[in-house]
Design an enzyme around this catalytic site. Structure first.
Site, PDB file in Angstrom:
ATOM      1  N   THR A 100      42.387  41.656  34.062  1.00 35.21           N
ATOM      2  CA  THR A 100      42.834  42.375  32.799  1.00 35.21           C
ATOM      3  C   THR A 100      43.016  41.126  31.711  1.00 35.21           C
ATOM      4  OG1 THR A 100      44.856  42.357  33.955  1.00 35.21           O
ATOM      5  CG2 THR A 100      43.678  44.460  33.846  1.00 35.21           C
ATOM      6  N   PHE A 119      48.469  49.438  28.512  1.00 35.10           N
ATOM      7  CA  PHE A 119      49.217  49.208  29.712  1.00 35.10           C
ATOM      8  C   PHE A 119      49.507  50.249  30.632  1.00 35.10           C
ATOM      9  CE2 PHE A 119      49.976  45.179  26.948  1.00 35.10           C
ATOM     10  CZ  PHE A 119      49.439  44.266  27.944  1.00 35.10           C
ATOM     11  N   CYS A 126      52.014  49.293  33.712  1.00 36.38           N
ATOM     12  CA  CYS A 126      51.877  47.922  33.999  1.00 36.38           C
ATOM     13  C   CYS A 126      53.181  47.007  34.285  1.00 36.38           C
ATOM     14  CB  CYS A 126      51.061  47.226  32.990  1.00 36.38           C
ATOM     15  SG  CYS A 126      50.574  45.548  33.553  1.00 36.38           S
TER      16      CYS A 126
HETATM   17  C1  HEM Z   1      46.168  42.488  29.537  1.00 38.45           C
HETATM   18  C2  HEM Z   1      46.626  42.536  30.568  1.00 38.45           C
HETATM   19  C3  HEM Z   1      46.897  43.848  31.506  1.00 38.45           C
HETATM   20  C4  HEM Z   1      46.580  45.161  31.158  1.00 38.45           C
HETATM   21  C5  HEM Z   1      45.669  45.505  29.923  1.00 38.45           C
HETATM   22  C6  HEM Z   1      46.976  46.075  32.458  1.00 38.45           C
HETATM   23  C7  HEM Z   1      46.728  47.200  32.361  1.00 38.45           C
HETATM   24  C8  HEM Z   1      47.391  48.155  33.326  1.00 38.45           C
HETATM   25  C9  HEM Z   1      47.244  49.501  33.388  1.00 38.45           C
HETATM   26  C10 HEM Z   1      46.286  50.233  32.401  1.00 38.45           C
HETATM   27  C11 HEM Z   1      47.889  49.812  34.499  1.00 38.45           C
HETATM   28  C12 HEM Z   1      47.980  51.469  34.929  1.00 38.45           C
HETATM   29  C13 HEM Z   1      47.040  51.868  35.664  1.00 38.45           C
HETATM   30  C14 HEM Z   1      47.107  53.117  36.094  1.00 38.45           C
HETATM   31  O1  HEM Z   1      47.680  54.037  35.483  1.00 38.45           O
HETATM   32  O2  HEM Z   1      46.255  53.622  37.211  1.00 38.45           O
HETATM   33  C15 HEM Z   1      48.656  48.987  35.068  1.00 38.45           C
HETATM   34  C16 HEM Z   1      49.189  48.798  36.204  1.00 38.45           C
HETATM   35  C17 HEM Z   1      49.703  47.657  37.110  1.00 38.45           C
HETATM   36  N1  HEM Z   1      49.641  46.316  36.446  1.00 38.45           N
HETATM   37 FE1  HEM Z   1      48.606  45.768  34.725  1.00 38.45          FE
HETATM   38  N2  HEM Z   1      47.444  45.213  33.129  1.00 38.45           N
HETATM   39  C18 HEM Z   1      47.385  43.737  32.918  1.00 38.45           C
HETATM   40  C19 HEM Z   1      48.027  42.613  33.492  1.00 38.45           C
HETATM   41  C20 HEM Z   1      48.518  42.427  34.539  1.00 38.45           C
HETATM   42  C21 HEM Z   1      49.295  41.551  35.239  1.00 38.45           C
HETATM   43  C22 HEM Z   1      49.306  40.067  34.726  1.00 38.45           C
HETATM   44  C23 HEM Z   1      49.503  42.066  36.304  1.00 38.45           C
HETATM   45  C24 HEM Z   1      50.575  41.332  37.543  1.00 38.45           C
HETATM   46  C25 HEM Z   1      51.205  40.064  37.264  1.00 38.45           C
HETATM   47  C26 HEM Z   1      49.421  43.391  36.448  1.00 38.45           C
HETATM   48  C27 HEM Z   1      49.792  44.344  37.689  1.00 38.45           C
HETATM   49  C28 HEM Z   1      49.716  45.436  37.646  1.00 38.45           C
HETATM   50  C29 HEM Z   1      50.431  46.345  38.748  1.00 38.45           C
HETATM   51  C30 HEM Z   1      51.003  45.984  40.039  1.00 38.45           C
HETATM   52  C31 HEM Z   1      50.281  47.811  38.323  1.00 38.45           C
HETATM   53  C32 HEM Z   1      50.638  49.022  38.986  1.00 38.45           C
HETATM   54  C33 HEM Z   1      51.769  49.359  38.740  1.00 38.45           C
HETATM   55  C34 HEM Z   1      52.769  50.700  39.587  1.00 38.45           C
HETATM   56  O3  HEM Z   1      51.942  51.474  39.560  1.00 38.45           O
HETATM   57  O4  HEM Z   1      53.672  50.541  39.945  1.00 38.45           O
HETATM   58  N3  HEM Z   1      49.040  43.859  35.383  1.00 38.45           N
HETATM   59  N4  HEM Z   1      48.171  47.521  34.499  1.00 38.45           N
END
Ligand code: HEM
Ligand code: FMN
Length: 842
Positions: free
Chosen positions: A270, A400, A407
């Protein structure tokens, strides 16, 4: 409540439903369907039904966590087969989600993220050094290098583990396995449920192998920590020893593996996509690019960045938000209804129905973002505007995700991206490798630009070694006013004289060499070339108080790659922006490109005038097809440009009009090879002559250096050496011993290696063109060096009316003239000063 209406749906086929609508770019397919069916529609994928919503109003409704919760009935359900109950793919009500969420959230708190600055800086430095060492002509595969950044940053900050991706040619096996795994998840989503499994045996085996590779990487990370226990308070220690405050339980080993893979996947694809799209958008929008650079220069100057600088880049933050709006790297997220409910006042959604927020569409909602919603305008995302938008249109920007399943890594990604952008813009200028690149998107659950390449050249005339010191905070801090001075300027400070800027648009070095020649000649005419650089450096930066000289070529009618940005910017201007700019243009071209002969120099010349610029002299030109370009350029310089400049700015000549006194040369004996930059050694594997008569045509096989890509249609440029026999003739003429070394000193900018002894063989073999026809100025310089009247007469005749026939057509070099007139006592310093620098050939 108004009457319920059915949700629109494309007509489908029995059993497969709407699967036929989908290609390998499902996100693009969903957007296409939204354009046809409107802000809400349903697709049937085999037995699964998904409702898509693409307007802010409807997304706002599904973000209500009382009515909807995260769904895994989409492709995420398939991803779950690989990462099970990791945070991303855990069910909302699964105890392991709550437990891991509570244990791991503190690792992403503001203080923890701030504490990661050092590690983030470490990896960003590796990236900068790679860009610097590969040099300004190397195409950077943007998504790959940002993937290296994001993967290594996550692993180092969160797990104290080094993938060392910048020190290897290929990517770590985890990246390939993850790519394969995610792509297969997408394929399975589009595969009809009735399709027999045996048809997909190979894909299934690969899927299992990819999951095994990812597990193996996660195990390596855990083993490494177990072998080297540490008191770091990072994500991994939270996973290994954190205790859930609610249940008093720790995470199981199995769950830790799942979390590690989840974080490695979620945390790098991402961020890498976000940075890649951001660079693409900035390179396509020169004014916004310029604003980013100005902000970085204002905040950092030449100082090394510290953690305290990070919240001082509001414009970069706006750019990142706008980039995520236009190009969300996760194009959709999905929820399902807790109970039967009605969306938009008229669409019935049954309990358990899946509704996907189509961000690629909703982020362009004109109700929120206006009629220019499709355009890249970071201004709409500055802190104030962003707050206002979110207040007026809740949930209008959701890259996010939403609510408690949003996120967890957002602050991590944000700090990493701001740091990387600030460091890159502080130290480099970027251009598109292919100025004509049109955005292609690669889809593997996340979205990224495909085949997008750029080039990075160091700013401020820095070398890679100087950059290393700057990034380590060791370079002396310079004041802000020195920011825009390239190194050539520092050298040129030795001269007095009126300032002059010289810019070139050049792919294979001719125009660059001519620009260099102009700068070398300037002091002779009372000028001092304070700036010599690629034309892109002149974007928004044209001097208003001294003359600007531009030497540029065209390629297929397009600007050379270091001029594309300038030309874009110049063409975007509409008013009198150049009314204080005095300029002259010289164009190099080749008449074989009939339709676009000299197109770019002509365009620059006429556009600057249209924008109010003061054209000092008519544009000069040279045609690579017919004449010697150096000679044409020198003639334009001597007969047109310098006289006009001298008249306009009231300067006078120095005694050294031919410029041959510009160098002093010490001849010493130690030999030392000097490495050339920006060229890589390739191996000629075989050569065959294909013709038996006429001009020879050759078949040449070249083994490219590792890591240097080539695809059909790319150009191959070669930096030649002068033939040994020619170099030997120079040795004889100047009576140099076989191991002579030259230590060159220059009071003017030069492309010769200076201030260090370099083997005469290297200087003469690799740095200068020995076989170019002598220019008129060269011949007159020889005449000046002799008292023999008959020789003077002969030379003046050669430089006179018959110059073209006697010298250019017969390609008579200075060396030949020196051999013909052995009595002329010409020092090697004067000889070197008059030779054009070695250029690459295409
Ligand atoms: C520009 C960077 C990023 C974007 C656009 C992004 C976007 C997202 C989105 C849209 C979700 C929700 C997904 C859903 O509802 O199905 C999500 C969840 C998550 N993201 Fe990110 N993410 C980014 C960076 C990161 C980074 C750097 C990490 C880790 C260090 C990360 C770890 C996670 C995790 C573990 C979840 C699941 C959270 C949960 O459901 O408890 N993401 N992210
Ligand atoms: C692939 C290619 C495309 C070119 N297209 C044009 C063109 O459209 N118009 C033109 O006048 N010259 C064209 N040229 C000629 C170059 O502009 C000319 O050789 C120039 O001297 C190169 O300058 P440089 O070495 O500074 O890049 C082309 C040359 C090449 C190799």
């Amino acid at each position: 409540m108004s009457e319920l209406v059915p949700i629109p749906q494309p007509r489908g086929l029995p059993l497969i439903g709407n699967l036929g609508e989908f290609t390998t770019s499902p996100m693009a397919d969903l957007v296409r369907l939204a354009d046809i069916y409107g802000p809400i529609y349903r697709v049937q994928l085999g037995s699964k039904s998904i409702i898509l919503v693409g307007s802010n109003a409807l997304i706002n409704e599904i973000c209500n966590e009382k009515r909807f919760h995260k769904s895994l009935k989409t492709v995420l359900g398939i991803v779950r087969e690989g990462v099970h109950d990791g945070l991303f793919t855990a069910y909302d009500d699964e105890p392991n989600w709550g437990k891991a969420h509570r244990i791991l959230t503190p690792a992403f708190g503001p203080l923890s993220i701030r504490g990661m600055f050092g590690d983030m800086h470490d990896i960003a430095t590796q990236m900068c050094m790679k860009f610097a060492r590969h040099g300004p002509h190397n195409p950077i595969h943007v998504a790959e290098d940002f993937t290296r950044l994001a993967l290594d940053t996550l692993a180092l900050c969160a797990m104290d583990f080094r993938f060392n991706s910048y020190y290897r040619e290929d990517m770590h096996p985890f990246v390939a396995a993850m790519g394969g795994f995610l792509t297969e998840c997408g394929n399975r989503q589009r595969r009809p449920a009735f399709a027999p499994n045996f048809l997909f045996r190979a894909a299934n085996d690969q899927f299992a192998a990819d999951i095994a590779t990812m597990k193996q990487t996660a195990d390596e990370v855990v083993d490494s920590r177990k072998k080297n226990p540490s008191d770091r308070k990072d994500l991994l220690s939270a996973m290994l020893s954190g205790v859930d405050p609610q249940t008093g339980e720790k995470l199981s080993d199995e769950n830790i593996t799942n979390q590690l893979i989840t974080f490695l996947i979620a945390g790098h694809e991402t961020t890498s996509g976000m940075l890649s799209f951001t660079f693409y958008l900035l390179l396509k929008h020169p004014a916004e690019y310029q604003k980013v650079q100005e902000e970085v220069d204002r905040v950092l100057g030449r100082d090394a960045i510290t953690v305290d600088h990070l919240n001082k880049f509001p414009y970069i933050a706006a750019v990142l938000r706008e980039s995520l709006r236009l190009r969300s790297t996760i194009g959709a997220f999905s929820v399902e209804a807790n109970d039967d409910t009605v969306l938009g006042g008229k669409y019935l959604i049954r309990k358990g129905d899946v509704v996907s927020a189509l961000l690629c569409k909703a982020h362009l909602d004109p109700v929120v973002y206006g009629e220019d919603a499709n355009e890249f305008k970071p201004e709409r995302m500055t802190d104030d505007n962003f707050a206002r938008l979110n207040e007026e249109f809740p949930n209008c920007w959701k890259p996010f995700g939403n609510g408690k399943r949003g996120c967890i890594g957002r602050p991590f990604a944000w700090q990493e991206a701001i740091l990387a952008m600030a460091m890159l813009f502080q130290n480099f200028n970027f251009t598109m490798h292919d100025p004509n690149y049109q955005l292609q998107i690669k889809e593997t659950l996340t979205l990224k630009p495909d085949n997008f390449e750029m080039r990075a050249s160091l700013r401020h005339g820095m070398t890679a070694t100087e950059l290393e010191q700057t990034l380590a905070g060791k370079a002396p801090t310079q004041d802000q006013t020195s920011i825009k001075k390239p190194k050539a300027e520092a050298k040129a400070q030795l001269n007095t004289g009126k300032p002059l800027s010289v810019y070139y648009g050049s792919n294979s070095g001719t125009c660059e060499a001519l620009a260099q020649r102009l700068a070398t000649d300037a002091p002779t005419h009372g000028f001092n070339a304070t700036t010599i650089g690629p034309l892109d450096e002149a974007k928004q930066n044209l001097s208003q108080d001294h003359p600007v000289i531009i030497v540029t070529a065209s390629y297929e009618g397009q600007p050379p790659s270091n001029a594309a940005h300038f030309v874009n910017w110049m063409e975007s201007l509409k008013g009198n922006e150049m009314d204080k700019v005095s300029y002259a243009v010289f164009g190099c071209g080749h008449r074989d490109w009939t339709q676009t002969f000299h197109r770019i120099p002509k365009l620059v010349d006429s556009t600057l005038e249209k924008l109010g610029g003061d054209r000092i002299v008519p544009m000069g030109t040279a045609d690579a097809a017919s004449s010697d370009m150096f000679s044409d350029f020198e003639t334009w310089e001597d007969e047109t440009l310098w006289p006009a400049l001298k008249e306009k700015y009231g300067t006078g000549d120095t005694s050294d009009v031919t410029g041959v006194q510009a160098l002093t040369v010490e001849v010493t004996t130690p030999r030392k090879a000097t490495l050339r930059q920006d060229v890589e050694e390739a191996l000629v594997v075989s050569t065959k002559t294909l013709t038996s008569s006429g001009p020879p045509k050759k078949h040449i096989e070249i083994q490219l250096p590792t890591g240097m890509p080539y695809k059909a249609g790319d150009y191959l440029a070669i930096l030649p050496m002068n033939p040994q026999a020619t170099v030997a003739r120079v040795f004889r003429r100047f009576q140099l011993t076989w191991d002579a070394a030259l230590k060159i000193h220059s009071n003017r900018p030069t492309t010769l290696p200076i201030n260090t002894p370099v083997s005469a063989r290297d200087v003469l073999g690799a740095y200068v063109e020995l076989s170019q026809p002598a220019t008129k100025r060269n011949i007159l310089a020889l005449a000046e060096a002799t008292d023999d009247k008959s020789i003077v007469q002969e030379l003046e005749k050669l430089a006179g009316d018959d110059y073209q026939d006697n010298i250019v057509s017969k390609r008579v070099s200075v060396l030949e003239l020196l051999e013909k007139y052995p009595s002329i006592a010409f020092p090697i310093s004067s000889y070197l000063a008059m030779l054009p620098p070695m250029r690459v050939r295409q």
